[in-house]
Scaffold this active site. Sequence first.
Site, short mmCIF file in Angstrom:
data_model
loop_
_atom_site.label_atom_id
_atom_site.label_comp_id
_atom_site.label_asym_id
_atom_site.label_seq_id
_atom_site.Cartn_x
_atom_site.Cartn_y
_atom_site.Cartn_z
N ASP A 23 0.82 -1.15 0.26
CA ASP A 23 0.01 0.21 0.03
C ASP A 23 1.03 1.29 0.40
OD1 ASP A 23 -2.49 1.12 -0.01
OD2 ASP A 23 -2.75 1.27 2.41
N LYS A 81 3.18 3.49 -5.96
CA LYS A 81 3.20 1.94 -6.46
C LYS A 81 3.56 0.99 -7.71
CE LYS A 81 -0.80 3.30 -4.48
NZ LYS A 81 -1.03 2.27 -2.70
N ASP A 114 -3.30 -3.36 -2.61
CA ASP A 114 -4.34 -2.13 -2.72
C ASP A 114 -3.82 -0.67 -3.83
OD1 ASP A 114 -6.61 -1.06 -2.15
OD2 ASP A 114 -5.52 1.05 -0.70
N ASN A 115 -4.64 -0.48 -4.41
CA ASN A 115 -4.93 0.28 -5.24
C ASN A 115 -4.50 0.12 -6.55
OD1 ASN A 115 -4.61 2.32 -2.43
ND2 ASN A 115 -6.28 2.49 -3.46
N GLU A 132 -10.46 4.85 -1.09
CA GLU A 132 -11.07 4.80 0.09
C GLU A 132 -12.01 6.46 0.30
OE1 GLU A 132 -8.30 3.92 -1.08
OE2 GLU A 132 -7.37 2.76 0.69
MG MG Z 1 -4.21 2.57 -0.36
#
Ligand code: MG
Length: 178
Positions: free
Chosen positions: A102, A105, A130-131, A161
């Site tokens: 997280d 990236k 995530d993401n 989120e």
């Molecule tokens: Mg995240």
Amino acid sequence: MRWMMSIGPLKDKVFDEARSLLSGQVKILELGAYAGYSSIYLAQTFGSDVQVTSIEVNPDYVRATRANLEHAGLTDRVTVIEGSSTEVIATLDDTFDLVFLDHWKDLYLGDLQLIEQRGLLRQGSVVVADNVGELFNAEPYLHYVRGCGRYTSENRSAPIEYTDMPDAVEISVYQGPT
Ligand code: MG
């Protein structure tokens, strides 16, 4: 308050899914603590048998995470290490049952490969990223976990989120070195 403790209800579901794949003592490696919301959620969800190691490069976020863990009474379950993920991973020699990506990236792929090279995964370890929605240019990472032959990998759609913007979480189970 609930919203303080959460990375978002749909992403919580992915953690619950990861939890259903694991049992007993669980060691978790988190890359990117931000303010500690997900560390707190993981420490609460997995209960007293969990040990979370969370790596965070930003000193302000490290302070915020430690303060929030203190407030939540979870400092015994979560260790926050300040430093760059790649440098800290290179010093670890534990085996982790769950890895939560997280952080930046463009570090996902290289850091996961380093985690593999250092033998930090076991067969059945769960990697949650995530993401990885279209907004985040996660193709190289997704291509790797889906195509390298060492993971079974699934995608779960979830909004970013607290927004309606589309996003996704990839949940990948390590099958061991091939
Ligand atoms: Mg995240």
